[in-house]
Design a protein around this motif. Structure first.
Motif, PDB file in Angstrom:
ATOM      1  N   GLU A   1       0.621  -1.187   0.046  1.00 25.59           N
ATOM      2  CA  GLU A   1       0.023  -0.172  -0.120  1.00 25.59           C
ATOM      3  C   GLU A   1       1.113   1.362  -0.088  1.00 25.59           C
ATOM      4  O   GLU A   1       0.670   2.326  -0.659  1.00 25.59           O
ATOM      5  CB  GLU A   1      -0.881   0.086   1.194  1.00 25.59           C
ATOM      6  N   ALA A   2       1.975   1.209   0.688  1.00 27.02           N
ATOM      7  CA  ALA A   2       2.833   2.251   0.947  1.00 27.02           C
ATOM      8  C   ALA A   2       3.661   2.746  -0.368  1.00 27.02           C
ATOM      9  O   ALA A   2       3.825   3.844  -0.756  1.00 27.02           O
ATOM     10  CB  ALA A   2       3.850   2.428   2.079  1.00 27.02           C
ATOM     11  N   ILE A   3       4.283   1.747  -0.956  1.00 24.39           N
ATOM     12  CA  ILE A   3       5.133   2.043  -2.105  1.00 24.39           C
ATOM     13  C   ILE A   3       4.904   1.098  -3.424  1.00 24.39           C
ATOM     14  O   ILE A   3       5.786   1.023  -4.203  1.00 24.39           O
ATOM     15  CB  ILE A   3       6.685   1.913  -1.503  1.00 24.39           C
ATOM     16  N   GLY A   4       4.001   0.171  -3.208  1.00 23.58           N
ATOM     17  CA  GLY A   4       3.641  -0.774  -4.392  1.00 23.58           C
ATOM     18  C   GLY A   4       3.376   0.119  -5.811  1.00 23.58           C
ATOM     19  O   GLY A   4       3.125   1.353  -5.763  1.00 23.58           O
ATOM     20  N   HIS A   5       3.496  -0.621  -7.206  1.00 21.79           N
ATOM     21  CA  HIS A   5       3.612  -0.160  -8.368  1.00 21.79           C
ATOM     22  C   HIS A   5       2.225   0.500  -8.566  1.00 21.79           C
ATOM     23  O   HIS A   5       2.264   1.382  -9.711  1.00 21.79           O
ATOM     24  CB  HIS A   5       3.841  -1.239  -9.304  1.00 21.79           C
ATOM     25  N   GLN A   6       1.183   0.284  -7.795  1.00 19.48           N
ATOM     26  CA  GLN A   6      -0.146   0.838  -8.140  1.00 19.48           C
ATOM     27  C   GLN A   6      -0.423   2.285  -7.822  1.00 19.48           C
ATOM     28  O   GLN A   6      -1.244   2.831  -8.300  1.00 19.48           O
ATOM     29  CB  GLN A   6      -1.427   0.053  -7.381  1.00 19.48           C
ATOM     30  N   ARG A   7       0.446   2.551  -7.275  1.00 10.50           N
ATOM     31  CA  ARG A   7       0.463   4.140  -6.676  1.00 10.50           C
ATOM     32  C   ARG A   7       0.742   5.347  -7.712  1.00 10.50           C
ATOM     33  O   ARG A   7       1.592   4.607  -8.803  1.00 10.50           O
ATOM     34  CB  ARG A   7       1.464   4.478  -5.825  1.00 10.50           C
ATOM     35  N   SER A   8      -0.043   6.196  -7.847  1.00 10.26           N
ATOM     36  CA  SER A   8       0.093   6.953  -9.171  1.00 10.26           C
ATOM     37  C   SER A   8       1.348   7.791  -9.227  1.00 10.26           C
ATOM     38  O   SER A   8       1.818   8.317 -10.401  1.00 10.26           O
ATOM     39  CB  SER A   8      -0.981   8.172  -8.855  1.00 10.26           C
ATOM     40  N   ASP A   9       2.454   7.738  -8.315  1.00 14.35           N
ATOM     41  CA  ASP A   9       3.404   8.192  -8.082  1.00 14.35           C
ATOM     42  C   ASP A   9       4.504   7.647  -9.329  1.00 14.35           C
ATOM     43  O   ASP A   9       5.365   8.281  -9.787  1.00 14.35           O
ATOM     44  CB  ASP A   9       4.127   8.081  -6.780  1.00 14.35           C
ATOM     45  N   TYR A  10       4.042   6.367  -9.714  1.00  9.26           N
ATOM     46  CA  TYR A  10       4.960   5.679 -10.918  1.00  9.26           C
ATOM     47  C   TYR A  10       4.197   5.832 -12.201  1.00  9.26           C
ATOM     48  O   TYR A  10       5.167   5.543 -13.272  1.00  9.26           O
ATOM     49  CB  TYR A  10       5.021   4.440 -10.648  1.00  9.26           C
TER      50      TYR A  10
END
Length: 353
Positions: A324-333
């Motif tokens: 949840e904190a750093i996974g690839h699903q985050r919009s940051d990527y």
């Protein structure tokens, strides 16, 4: 972001010796089968005798099988321990024709084929088996992961991977901390490999990413320039960096793996039966590498524990917090996915569906 500065000359020297002492390149072993070889594959890699029980390359098996299946028409001349150059040098030599092939990490290959950055996205693969199953499928071989390098002059050998397994998060003795959540990284200087994915990833935590050349990682951990690093068991053990660790967290983030690539111009000029001999040898050596690397990883974990390193395996609920904190699903990527190849990213996700 703090950086440990190194000169280009020193970096190339260090990368050439990082995984074993440099040895003089030895002449190819001429067997009765290869005595009349019409084609030579001069091949470089950076692992050596000091690391061969930690990082299984499968290259000895590849040589034997390729020469056998080519019925002696191919001589595979392997030079180890960086004797032909470091991982930043070997691909360039392949392109210029100085050598015909090399094995290097996907992290170094991104300088020649940016699409391989996709494999660094955190928690893109749920398990080691999921990763291996994905890269073995035809859908992967027929994707940008082989097509993009081909446009740059490289023939990636499908199936010829040296997968060290998931990276582990090692914490130095100077810090003496056990990390189970992203918050536990607060205030720690984490050495990154300089990839854009890792920079984004660790910035999503409370850690401070520091860019440190691999050849300086041991000293950095020993002296406190870095407090932690994320690398595979094999490279950490082969270089004795594990001696600087107090704890290690198996957080199953992404992979430390190597691929084999050849000069496409050279490969395309080979007779079809020699090309197939190389591909068949690659498939067989990879099967050997997978089985032996699993044994090696179990051995290293036991050695680490016996040496006093505290090993932490995350529970599923703990791993979910990291995802949840750093996974690839985050919009940051999102920007990186577009830059590296959204189609390649979708291919990897789809092959796991």
């Amino acid at each position: 972001m703090t950086k440990l500065v190194t000169t280009r000359r020193n970096f190339l020297k260090q990368s050439a010796t990082a995984l074993g002492a440099v040895t003089l390149a030895s002449p190819a072993l001429i067997t009765p089968l290869s005595a009349g070889a019409k084609h030579t594959l001069t091949f470089g890699h950076t692992f050596g005798a000091a690391s061969d029980k930690y990082m299984i390359t499968g290259l000895t098996q590849f040589k034997e099988a390729a020469e056998k299946y080519s019925e002696g028409e191919l001589l595979v001349d392997i030079h180890e321990a960086g004797s032909l150059g470091g991982q930043n040098v070997l691909p360039q030599k392949v392109l210029t024709g100085a050598i015909q092939g090399c094995q290097l990490s996907t992290g170094n290959f991104v300088n020649y084929s940016e699409v391989y950055n996709v494999l660094d996205f955190p928690y893109l693969f749920s398990s080691n088996e999921a990763f291996e199953s994905t890269i073995e499928q035809d859908g992967f071989s027929n994707s940008d992961f082989l097509e993009k390098p081909a446009t740059n002059g490289f023939q990636v050998v499908p199936g010829m991977w040296a997968n060290a397994g998931f990276r582990v998060l090692g914490i130095s003795k100077k810090v003496d901390r056990v990390v189970t959540t992203p918050e536990d990284l607060a205030g720690l200087k984490v050495r990154t490999n300089g990839t854009r994915v890792e920079d984004v990833m660790f910035k999503l935590t409370s850690a401070s990413p520091v860019s440190i050349a691999w050849g300086e990682a041991y000293q950095a951990m020993q002296q406190g320039a870095a407090d932690a690093l994320s690398v595979g068991l094999g490279p950490l053990t082969a270089t004795k960096i594990h001696e600087t660790l107090s704890s290690a967290t198996l957080y199953e983030l992404n992979f430390n793996c190597h691929i084999t690539t050849l000069s496409k111009r050279w490969f395309d000029g080979l007779p079809p039966h020699v090309q197939e001999a190389i591909m068949q040898a690659g498939r067989e050596s990879y099967a050997f590498q997978k089985a032996e690397q699993k044994k090696a990883n179990d051995m290293m974990l036991q050695q680490w524990q016996e040496a006093g390193i505290e090993i932490t395996r995350l529970t599923q609920s703990q791993k979910d917090v990291w995802v949840e904190a750093i996974g690839h699903q985050r919009s940051d990527y999102d920007g990186l996915k577009d830059a590296f190849g959204r189609a390649a990213f979708d291919t990897v996700v789809g092959l796991q569906g």
